[in-house]
Design an enzyme around this catalytic site. Structure first.
Site, short mmCIF file in Angstrom:
data_model
loop_
_atom_site.label_atom_id
_atom_site.label_comp_id
_atom_site.label_asym_id
_atom_site.label_seq_id
_atom_site.Cartn_x
_atom_site.Cartn_y
_atom_site.Cartn_z
N ASP A 45 0.84 -1.19 0.00
CA ASP A 45 0.00 0.00 0.00
C ASP A 45 0.88 1.25 0.00
O ASP A 45 2.01 1.23 0.50
CB ASP A 45 -0.89 0.04 1.24
CG ASP A 45 -1.91 -1.08 1.27
OD1 ASP A 45 -2.16 -1.68 0.21
OD2 ASP A 45 -2.46 -1.34 2.37
N VAL A 46 0.32 2.35 -0.50
CA VAL A 46 1.04 3.62 -0.49
C VAL A 46 1.46 3.99 0.92
O VAL A 46 2.57 4.48 1.15
CB VAL A 46 0.15 4.74 -1.10
CG1 VAL A 46 0.77 6.12 -0.88
CG2 VAL A 46 -0.07 4.49 -2.58
#
Length: 292
Positions: A125-126
């Protein structure tokens, strides 16, 4: 029906896009542009000029501050991904990416996969930091994709969760799919994709616990969803029910979740390799506050 409604239904467009086409004069009834609220009837000739399809995201070489290469050879490159960096370009994402950062420092990536995510065999995930591996050769891409699919990769994460898990060690086996009401979230839902998460408490604090997490599967937001389902969300993960007051006290602006280690057989030599990532400063600071 109204002209914009007819354009929407006949061409499979959203009502907003259809209305914009009509207002721009790109929808004609019997050769004449008409207002979107005008009614159309059977037998009329409707001519619509559709917008060009959006261009697929492309990899743009861009230096990524904090992106550190842990290991690289002709087949693979392991990186320590900082927060705020996506694995690869995607629609709507304009920030930095791992593949863009690697391109900027001269790493050639395998051509396997869609154009915007060539060489990417798994993602973070970012808002999740830590170890990530990217394939540089076609051999590595095919071998690693199969290894991830067959669950032959040891994926270890560390997470700080709210409260104390009971039992301290356990497994969550619950299917995950898109949330039925929120597009940006995922959830445990009947009929979702099989998802298995193993956890083991490392250290307990008065308000939270540091846990080691091993993934069997690799669903989007899997750890965050499963821990939230246990009513012990990752500290700072406001999307999945974390306490904003605790997050603020610890100085966190994202979930306390870190890809700690990644182990697998090297795709060319079949020798075991393992890469480990230290906690970044924001997560280390939060731990220090919890220990005080």
């Amino acid at each position: 029906m109204r002209l914009d409604q007819a354009v929407s239904r006949l061409f499979g467009l959203s009502r907003t896009v259809a209305a914009a086409l009509v207002e721009a004069g790109d929808a004609r009834v019997d050769g004449v542009p008409r207002p979107k609220s005008d009614k159309v009837s059977a037998g009329s000739w409707l001519e619509v000029t559709l917008p060009a399809p959006p261009a697929p995201p492309r990899v743009v070489p861009q230096a990524v501050p904090g992106l550190r290469v842990v290991y690289a050879d002709d087949d693979i490159v392991a990186v320590d991904k900082p927060v705020g960096v996506a694995a690869h370009p995607s629609p709507g994402w304009t920030g930095p990416t791992v593949v863009g950062g690697l391109a900027a420092i001269g790493h050639t990536i395998a051509t396997g996969g869609a154009a915007e995510r060539q060489g990417v065999v798994h993602r973070l995930d970012v808002g999740t930091t830590g170890i990530m591996v990217v394939a540089k050769s076609e051999l590595a891409y095919s071998v690693l994709k199969r290894a991830f699919k067959e669950r032959e990769v040891d994926k270890r994460y560390h997470a700080v969760v709210q409260g104390h898990l009971d039992p301290l060690r356990g497994t969550v086996d619950a299917p995950i799919d898109r949330h039925p009401h929120h597009d940006y979230r995922w959830a445990v839902v009947s009929g979702g994709k099989p998802s298995v998460t193993h956890y083991d408490t490392i250290e307990a604090f008065p308000a939270a616990s540091l846990v080691d997490v091993r993934l069997e599967t690799g669903r989007t937001h899997q750890i965050r969803v499963h821990l939230s389902t246990l009513r012990h969300p990752c500290v700072g993960d406001l999307t999945y029910g974390a306490d904003p007051t605790l997050a603020a006290r610890l100085g966190l602006t994202r979930q306390w979740l870190h890809a700690r280690a990644l182990g697998f057989l090297h795709p060319r030599t079949a020798e075991p390799v393992r890469f480990v990532s230290d906690y970044p400063d924001d997560l280390e600071h939060a731990l220090a506050v919890l220990r005080d």
